[in-house]
Design an enzyme around this catalytic site. Structure first.
Site, PDB file in Angstrom:
ATOM      1  N   HIS A 124       0.835  -1.204   0.000  1.00 37.14           N
ATOM      2  CA  HIS A 124       0.000   0.000   0.000  1.00 37.14           C
ATOM      3  C   HIS A 124       0.865   1.248   0.000  1.00 37.14           C
ATOM      4  CE1 HIS A 124       1.103  -0.469   4.212  1.00 37.14           C
ATOM      5  NE2 HIS A 124       0.770   0.804   4.417  1.00 37.14           N
ATOM      6  N   ASP A 126       0.539   4.898   2.039  1.00 35.22           N
ATOM      7  CA  ASP A 126      -0.220   5.274   3.234  1.00 35.22           C
ATOM      8  C   ASP A 126      -1.410   6.196   2.935  1.00 35.22           C
ATOM      9  OD1 ASP A 126       1.242   3.779   5.062  1.00 35.22           O
ATOM     10  OD2 ASP A 126       2.774   5.332   5.241  1.00 35.22           O
ATOM     11  N   HIS A 273       4.751   0.127   0.207  1.00 35.07           N
ATOM     12  CA  HIS A 273       5.515  -0.673   1.152  1.00 35.07           C
ATOM     13  C   HIS A 273       4.645  -1.777   1.727  1.00 35.07           C
ATOM     14  CE1 HIS A 273       3.656   2.569   3.471  1.00 35.07           C
ATOM     15  NE2 HIS A 273       3.653   1.754   4.501  1.00 35.07           N
ATOM     16  N   ARG A 288       4.925   6.159  14.346  1.00 36.39           N
ATOM     17  CA  ARG A 288       5.049   6.734  13.001  1.00 36.39           C
ATOM     18  C   ARG A 288       4.535   8.163  13.011  1.00 36.39           C
ATOM     19  NH1 ARG A 288       1.492   4.339   8.210  1.00 36.39           N
ATOM     20  NH2 ARG A 288       0.444   6.353   8.238  1.00 36.39           N
TER      21      ARG A 288
END
Ligand code: SIN
Length: 297
Positions: A124, A126, A273, A288
């Site tokens: 995907h 993000d 990723h 994150r």
């Protein structure tokens, strides 16, 4: 998987777009196509000063040239993690995921023996379901398992460039629907996160042009893209299945082996990723920070 070479050598010939040596950081490429490890920088020190900084400029340049960059042995506080993200733009708040501490921009990334799932297990980009999807994500893993838990990154420039000219012409101008509800509804129930009434949904070009590099990238992903608009549903399904398979060619990828206190900073506009959950029952944990982006064009 289709082969990208023939009698005339590779069908995909990567041309480096690097602009010369760096002065304030060292940049060691993982592959010619994607990924580089950065040394010679202490991110905690770097963010303690908010003035314009040559290292920040060179980190930005290293990101543009390598698509994802890695820093090891960084000892930063949550505030320093947030401050590092702010050096690259305003921070994005995830529409569904839980956060750590008081700041909703500090997203929690955690899996252990009791987890029903781990973050980012499929390919995907993000939150591509946002109308303005994030430009970049900065993941800080403080606790890593003894083995495994790697993250794979793939260049969507390379995926685009390796398409045939006829396929590029076909995809040019097509728009796809990206949907968050089908991904996020119920996803974080194990953290006690209640579902929202609605989640983001957006229409984005199948091919996008990167605002910094001017390069074209493929911008559909298995995670969020639902269908291509304006073509029959069976054609959309077949086309997306082909594009996902094409984009997942290992030729376009690098794989990062985490160590404790490492950081990965990736550009969501030109990469996808996928995180490997192969370390159960061990724990992998971190946070994150995600930097806001612009509407894809
Ligand atoms: C994510 O998709 O942000 C998670 C990536 C990872 O945990 O490696």
């Amino acid at each position: 998987m289709s082969s990208l070479s023939g009698r005339d050598g590779p069908r995909y010939k990567h041309t480096a777009s690097d602009t010369g040596p760096y002065e304030t950081i060292s940049v060691e490429k993982l592959t010619p196509i994607i990924g580089a490890e950065i040394t010679g920088v202490d991110l905690g020190k770097l963010v303690s000063d908010n003035r314009p900084n040559r290292q920040v400029d060179e980190i930005h340049r290293a990101l543009a040239e390598n698509l994802v960059i890695f820093f090891r042995d960084q000892h930063i506080t949550p505030d320093q993690h947030l401050a590092f993200g702010r050096r690259f733009g305003d921070l994005h708040v995830h529409p569904a995921a839980p956060h750590e501490g008081d700041d909703p921009a500090l997203m929690k990334i955690h899996a252990d023996k009791d987890s029903p799932r781990a973050n980012g297990e499929g390919w995907h980009s993000d939150v591509s379901c946002d109308v303005e999807p994030p430009m970049g994500s900065i993941l800080y893993i403080r606790q890593s398992p003894p083995q495994g838990g790697d993250t794979l990154f793939a260049s969507m420039y390379a995926a685009y460039e390796a398409l045939s000219d006829r396929m590029k012409a076909y995809l040019d101008g097509l728009i796809a629907l990206h949907d968050g509800a089908s991904v996020y509804r119920g996803l974080y129930a194990n953290y006690g996160v209640a579902d929202k009434v609605s989640y983001p949904q957006a229409e984005h070009p199948v091919l996008r042009t990167h605002p910094v590099t001017g390069r074209k990238a493929l911008y559909v992903n298995r995670g969020f893209t639902r269908h291509i608009i304006g073509i029959p549903r069976d054609e959309s399904e077949a086309m997306l299945a082909y594009l996902y398979q094409h984009a997942e060619n290992p030729l376009f990828q690098c794989r990062f082996r985490w160590t404790e206190n490492a950081i990965a900073f990736w550009d969501n506009r030109c990469t996808q990723h996928r995180a490997m959950w192969d370390y159960w029952p061990h724990t992998r944990s971190g946070t994150r920070v995600t930097v806001k982006g612009e509407r894809p064009v």
